[in-house]
Scaffold this motif. Structure first.
Motif: not given
Length: 123
Positions: A104-115
């Protein structure tokens, strides 16, 4: 830390590592937007929102000190970072990791996917 990471990505990963060590809901929640989506694997049912993300994180928590993590940036764009890492659990297992972080513009994650892929344990 990666030498090529932007401040945004490096700061987010520093926060992720802090949350991974503490398993504190406030540290976890600080990483994500209110409506963030977290996929623990690409085809998993996502955790939605900060409360569900923190709850699932704590349910799956690793104990502090039982792991180490090294990482580097594969690619960055205006709202995206792709990070490759290696997690070592000296007592039992190792993983290669690939993370896709949408910011997001504030540096937080709006989506996180991990493999993560298990690797032969190196003693």
């Amino acid at each position: 830390m990666s030498e090529t990471a932007s401040d945004r990505t490096a700061n987010w990963i520093d926060g992720y590592l802090r949350a991974w060590r503490s398993n504190d809901p406030d540290d976890i929640g600080a990483l994500f937007t209110d409506d963030a989506v977290y996929l623990t694997t690409p085809d998993a049912e996502p955790r939605r929102g900060r409360a569900e993300i923190a709850s699932g994180w704590i349910e799956d928590a690793d104990a502090p000190g039982e792991w180490s993590f090294e990482w580097h940036v594969v690619h960055e764009a205006s709202d995206l970072a792709v990070v490759q890492g290696r997690t070592e659990y000296p007592a039992e297992r190792d993983y290669l990791n690939l993370w896709v972080i949408r910011f997001a513009p504030d540096g937080r994650a709006s989506e996180f996917t991990e493999w993560y892929m298990p690797r032969a344990h190196e003693e």
